[in-house]
Motif scaffolding. Structure first.
Motif, PDB file in Angstrom:
ATOM      1  N   GLU A   1       1.005  -7.697  11.019  1.00  0.00           N
ATOM      2  CA  GLU A   1       0.620  -7.470   9.622  1.00  0.00           C
ATOM      3  C   GLU A   1       1.731  -6.789   8.831  1.00  0.00           C
ATOM      4  OE1 GLU A   1      -2.949  -5.100  10.180  1.00  0.00           O
ATOM      5  OE2 GLU A   1      -1.868  -3.253   9.744  1.00  0.00           O
TER       6      GLU A   1
ATOM      7  N   TYR B   1      -8.336   6.163  13.803  1.00  0.00           N
ATOM      8  CA  TYR B   1      -8.085   5.016  12.937  1.00  0.00           C
ATOM      9  C   TYR B   1      -9.304   4.095  12.815  1.00  0.00           C
ATOM     10  CZ  TYR B   1      -6.945   0.511  11.289  1.00  0.00           C
ATOM     11  OH  TYR B   1      -7.008  -0.652  10.570  1.00  0.00           O
TER      12      TYR B   1
ATOM     13  N   ASP C   1      -8.474  -3.269  16.720  1.00  0.00           N
ATOM     14  CA  ASP C   1      -7.129  -2.915  16.223  1.00  0.00           C
ATOM     15  C   ASP C   1      -6.723  -1.564  16.806  1.00  0.00           C
ATOM     16  OD1 ASP C   1      -4.816  -2.555  14.801  1.00  0.00           O
ATOM     17  OD2 ASP C   1      -5.705  -2.897  12.820  1.00  0.00           O
TER      18      ASP C   1
ATOM     19  N   GLU D   1      -8.595 -12.406   8.468  1.00  0.00           N
ATOM     20  CA  GLU D   1      -9.289 -11.120   8.253  1.00  0.00           C
ATOM     21  C   GLU D   1      -9.904 -11.104   6.850  1.00  0.00           C
ATOM     22  OE1 GLU D   1      -6.641  -7.746   8.292  1.00  0.00           O
ATOM     23  OE2 GLU D   1      -8.290  -6.325   8.575  1.00  0.00           O
TER      24      GLU D   1
ATOM     25  N   TRP E   1       0.874   6.091  12.910  1.00  0.00           N
ATOM     26  CA  TRP E   1      -0.461   6.041  12.329  1.00  0.00           C
ATOM     27  C   TRP E   1      -1.039   4.654  12.528  1.00  0.00           C
ATOM     28  CZ3 TRP E   1      -2.595   3.114   8.283  1.00  0.00           C
ATOM     29  CH2 TRP E   1      -3.961   3.390   8.058  1.00  0.00           C
TER      30      TRP E   1
ATOM     31  N   MET F   1     -11.790  -8.231   4.628  1.00  0.00           N
ATOM     32  CA  MET F   1     -12.416  -6.968   4.231  1.00  0.00           C
ATOM     33  C   MET F   1     -12.817  -7.163   2.787  1.00  0.00           C
ATOM     34  SD  MET F   1      -9.935  -3.965   5.582  1.00  0.00           S
ATOM     35  CE  MET F   1     -10.762  -2.430   5.292  1.00  0.00           C
TER      36      MET F   1
ATOM     37  N   HIS G   1      -3.748  -0.285  16.181  1.00  0.00           N
ATOM     38  CA  HIS G   1      -2.944   0.283  15.094  1.00  0.00           C
ATOM     39  C   HIS G   1      -1.725   1.052  15.604  1.00  0.00           C
ATOM     40  CE1 HIS G   1      -2.590   1.294  10.775  1.00  0.00           C
ATOM     41  NE2 HIS G   1      -3.382   0.253  10.634  1.00  0.00           N
TER      42      HIS G   1
ATOM     43  N   ASP H   1      -6.188  -3.641   0.832  1.00  0.00           N
ATOM     44  CA  ASP H   1      -4.990  -3.331   0.046  1.00  0.00           C
ATOM     45  C   ASP H   1      -4.167  -4.579  -0.268  1.00  0.00           C
ATOM     46  OD1 ASP H   1      -4.802  -2.420   3.006  1.00  0.00           O
ATOM     47  OD2 ASP H   1      -2.717  -2.866   2.541  1.00  0.00           O
TER      48      ASP H   1
ATOM     49  N   LEU I   1      -0.992   6.404   2.582  1.00  0.00           N
ATOM     50  CA  LEU I   1      -1.704   6.259   3.852  1.00  0.00           C
ATOM     51  C   LEU I   1      -1.588   7.562   4.646  1.00  0.00           C
ATOM     52  CD1 LEU I   1      -0.518   2.663   4.737  1.00  0.00           C
ATOM     53  CD2 LEU I   1      -2.871   3.364   4.290  1.00  0.00           C
TER      54      LEU I   1
ATOM     55  N   HIS J   1      -3.435 -11.177   7.916  1.00  0.00           N
ATOM     56  CA  HIS J   1      -3.898  -9.864   7.456  1.00  0.00           C
ATOM     57  C   HIS J   1      -4.734 -10.053   6.190  1.00  0.00           C
ATOM     58  CE1 HIS J   1      -2.401  -5.600   6.085  1.00  0.00           C
ATOM     59  NE2 HIS J   1      -3.552  -5.528   6.711  1.00  0.00           N
TER      60      HIS J   1
ATOM     61  N   ASN K   1       0.816  -1.217   0.000  1.00  0.00           N
ATOM     62  CA  ASN K   1       0.000   0.000   0.000  1.00  0.00           C
ATOM     63  C   ASN K   1       0.850   1.268   0.000  1.00  0.00           C
ATOM     64  OD1 ASN K   1      -2.292   1.527   0.029  1.00  0.00           O
ATOM     65  ND2 ASN K   1      -3.078   0.748   1.991  1.00  0.00           N
TER      66      ASN K   1
ATOM     67  N   PRO L   1      -8.057   3.290   3.823  1.00  0.00           N
ATOM     68  CA  PRO L   1      -7.390   4.451   4.420  1.00  0.00           C
ATOM     69  C   PRO L   1      -6.466   5.238   3.481  1.00  0.00           C
ATOM     70  CG  PRO L   1      -6.423   2.403   5.230  1.00  0.00           C
ATOM     71  CD  PRO L   1      -7.580   2.014   4.371  1.00  0.00           C
TER      72      PRO L   1
END
Ligand code: CS2
Ligand code: MG
Length: 411
Positions: free
Chosen positions: A271, A168, A219, A348, A411, A350, A221, A325, A398, A321, A46, A179
């Motif tokens: 990740e 986040y 998360d 995971e 981040w 998404m 993050h 992305d 990002l 992960h 990403n 993101p």
């Protein structure tokens, strides 16, 4: 061609990186052999997509031509040990793409779905978790309900924090949270005190509303110090999370000793790891419960298998992960890995946009909270190159995070 070829050399004739942007950028490596069999691997990093594409075409691809596609291990070692400058995440992502494409080819040559080649099925389906998020607790609670209605058994919950713009994990109101939203990084605010005060309220509400059975994940993050992470873990204990992810940056693996001493909330990390060396201490000292590394960023199936085997010795389970992305090619390969790996935990998931799903035809499917790898030979994901060519690369990075006083934060 008949399944199996008696060990005869299968020569790599050509290889190329394909960059496409059906809603977000993806890099795919396609390797073709003189047998007419080809394989594909995800090479997406990403915000660094073109760096990997360039590393592939400058260095990796010229080194592949003429080699025997069947010699996955030797090619892996050649690119890793032989590459000398080869341990960074750009190089490891490129290596992962080669490895994934070669496993795809080998499984196609064998006429088997990839999980069979890895050792066969260890489970009927792959438990996945979806992403519920909202601007505030109420919206997130509703979103969790929507995921329950879709059949999910495990759900990650993130919510906006009062007074913190751009916390986040808060999406743009649809299922396709992404993101990386601008050519130059968006600046977001981070406020640890506000977050630590807020997060337990979200999970208290979720347990009140949905009871004890649904698995809940969260998360952090990389936003907390080890002691703050310990405090959060402790305050979340009554709500029995499946895991608390990336509670503090893991550059210093020993930092997790402190968190571990203070909380029974299960910990997930990894990740952004590219190598087994990034998690050796975390695993060998049993400082985490789930290792999050996946195919595309941790050196492919060949290397991820080594990480999982090490983790298995310490009762640590996998939790690959699977953000948007990572392309469907990574997801397909990960699902075959998950179907086989003995110490599987969760995957995971998404969802990709319909445009992305169209560019990458695949045979995995979701049912009742589980993803199922397909039965086609290989990893079961292809790329529609004509369609891919219609979506031109768009620069995206990002966000970054700053504290109220302007200090740059993780981040
Ligand atoms: C996240 C990712 O899915 C996750 O757990 O941490 O969405 C992460 O922010 C992205 O992969 C960054 O590229
Ligand atoms: Mg994460």
């Amino acid at each position: 061609m008949e399944p199996g070829n008696g060990g005869k050399k299968v020569t790599i004739r050509s290889a190329r990186g394909i960059v496409t942007c059906p809603g977000r950028n993806f890099v795919t490596l396609k390797i073709e052999t003189d047998e007419g069999v080809y394989g594909i691997g995800d090479a997406t990093l990403n915000g660094r997509e073109l760096s990997v594409a360039s590393y592939l075409s400058d260095h990796v691809i010229p080194n592949l031509i003429g080699r025997d596609a069947q010699r996955i291990e030797d090619i892996w070692q050649f690119l890793y040990k032989g590459g000398y400058w080869s341990r960074g995440v750009v190089a490891m992502t490129a290596l992962a793409a080669v490895d994934t494409a070669l496993w795809d080819i080998k499984a196609k040559l064998a006429g088997m779905p990839l999980y069979q080649l890895l050792g066969g099925r260890s489970r009927d389906g792959v438990l996945v978790y979806g992403h519920a998020n909202g601007a505030d607790i109420e919206q997130t609670v509703d979103q969790v309900g929507a995921y329950c209605d879709m059949g999910y058994r495990a759900i990650r919950a993130q919510s906006g924090v009062p007074g913190v713009k751009g916390a986040y994990g808060v999406g743009r109101g649809d299922m396709y949270y992404e993101p990386a939203d601008a050519a130059l990084p968006t600046e977001t605010l981070w406020d640890t005190a506000a977050y630590l005060n807020h997060a337990p309220k979200l999970f208290e509400k979720l347990r009140d509303q949905y009871g004890p059975d649904i698995e809940l994940l969260h998360d952090v993050h990389h936003r907390l110090t080890p002691m703050e992470a310990a405090r959060l873990g402790k305050s979340l204990e009554p709500f029995r999370l499946f895991w608390m992810e990336d509670a503090t940056p893991a550059d210093n693996q020993e930092a997790f000793r402190l968190i571990r001493q203070h909380t029974t909330t299960p910990l997930a990390v990894g990740e952004i790891f590219a190598s087994i060396h990034d998690c050796r201490t975390l695993i060998q000292e049993q400082l985490i419960d789930y290792i999050r590394s996946t195919v595309v960023h941790a050196g492919g199936i060949t290397h991820l298998r080594r990480i999982a085997d090490l983790a298995g010795l310490y009762q640590i389970r996998t939790g690959c992960h699977g953000a948007t992305d990572l392309s469907p090619v990574c997801m397909g390969a990960a699902l075959h890995f998950d179907t086989w790996v003995p110490n599987f935990g969760i995957q995971e998931y998404m969802r990709h946009t319909p445009e992305t799903d169209e560019v990458f035809p695949h045979d995995y499917h979701f049912a009742d909270g589980y993803l199922h790898a397909g039965e086609a030979p290989g990893h079961g994901v292809d790329i529609d190159e004509k369609l891919a060519a219609k979506y031109e690369y768009e620069p995206r990075q990002l966000p970054v995070a700053r504290l109220r006083d302007g200090t740059l934060w993780n981040w």
